[in-house]
Design a protein around this motif. Sequence first.
Motif, mmCIF file in Angstrom:
data_model
loop_
_atom_site.group_PDB
_atom_site.id
_atom_site.type_symbol
_atom_site.label_atom_id
_atom_site.label_comp_id
_atom_site.label_asym_id
_atom_site.label_seq_id
_atom_site.Cartn_x
_atom_site.Cartn_y
_atom_site.Cartn_z
ATOM 1 N N VAL A 261 23.185 -16.280 -3.485
ATOM 2 C CA VAL A 261 22.926 -17.712 -3.299
ATOM 3 C C VAL A 261 21.421 -17.971 -3.213
ATOM 4 C CG1 VAL A 261 23.255 -19.680 -1.731
ATOM 5 C CG2 VAL A 261 25.184 -18.159 -2.263
ATOM 6 N N TYR A 262 20.700 -17.099 -2.532
ATOM 7 C CA TYR A 262 19.242 -17.242 -2.414
ATOM 8 C C TYR A 262 18.584 -17.248 -3.801
ATOM 9 C CZ TYR A 262 14.379 -15.927 -1.742
ATOM 10 O OH TYR A 262 13.003 -15.886 -1.803
ATOM 11 N N HIS A 263 19.016 -16.331 -4.656
ATOM 12 C CA HIS A 263 18.384 -16.202 -5.975
ATOM 13 C C HIS A 263 18.884 -17.214 -7.004
ATOM 14 C CE1 HIS A 263 15.827 -12.667 -5.518
ATOM 15 N NE2 HIS A 263 16.762 -12.169 -4.729
ATOM 16 N N GLY B 250 25.362 -21.316 -11.084
ATOM 17 C CA GLY B 250 23.959 -21.047 -11.388
ATOM 18 C C GLY B 250 23.739 -19.603 -11.791
ATOM 19 N N GLY C 91 21.487 -19.963 -6.245
ATOM 20 C CA GLY C 91 21.992 -21.235 -5.737
ATOM 21 C C GLY C 91 23.502 -21.327 -5.636
ATOM 22 N N SER C 92 24.212 -20.866 -6.653
ATOM 23 C CA SER C 92 25.669 -20.990 -6.671
ATOM 24 C C SER C 92 26.244 -20.015 -7.699
ATOM 25 C CB SER C 92 26.073 -22.415 -7.064
ATOM 26 O OG SER C 92 25.679 -22.674 -8.402
#
Length: 199
Positions: free
Chosen positions: A50-52, A58, A54-55
């Motif tokens: 999620v950090y890299h 993504g 987003g979803s």
Amino acid sequence: MARTVNPIQDRARRSALEQAAYLALYERGYAGVTLANIAEHAGVSRGTLVYHFGSRAGLLAAVMRRFTRTITVATRRALRLAETPDAKLRAFVENQFYGVQNTRRFYTVSLDFLAAATRDPELMAVQRDFLKQTLELDLELARLAGEDGAPTRARQLRALVEGLSVRFLADAHPDLAAYRADCLGGLRAILGWDYTDSD
């Protein structure tokens, strides 16, 4: 104190995560793969993904951008290095069918992604970008037979490659050399070249 990000390490990490996601996509399919599956494949937490990215969407869009770009860059480079028109055709064919497992993996993920893109505008934007890149390559090959009719030949060329790729996926024991020969022969026919493969 804010964490300092090393851009080179960050790019390498993203690349490794995209590779893990690609393999997870191949194993589970677009509909079946989750962030948890990908995290397990990559040996990281869901939070890292999620950090890299987003979803999930993504991440999967990034995966397809990366791998379609890799294919088009490699094909473009091979065409540029080929010295004759026939060598360009051969280079193109080898980049479309570049090993049984790699070809099966790429076309499986690509078709699964295309099916998902029909229901997701963000993913369809990635697919359209890939089509634009392939059209440029297809036109380059189509122009080997001249400018007149090049757009039509480019569409025929793409239809040939996509048809063979679907057949390749359905073939329980694909013969890579045979698929390359079929593709090369079809491309020559589309270009109106009246000789056959002498290999």
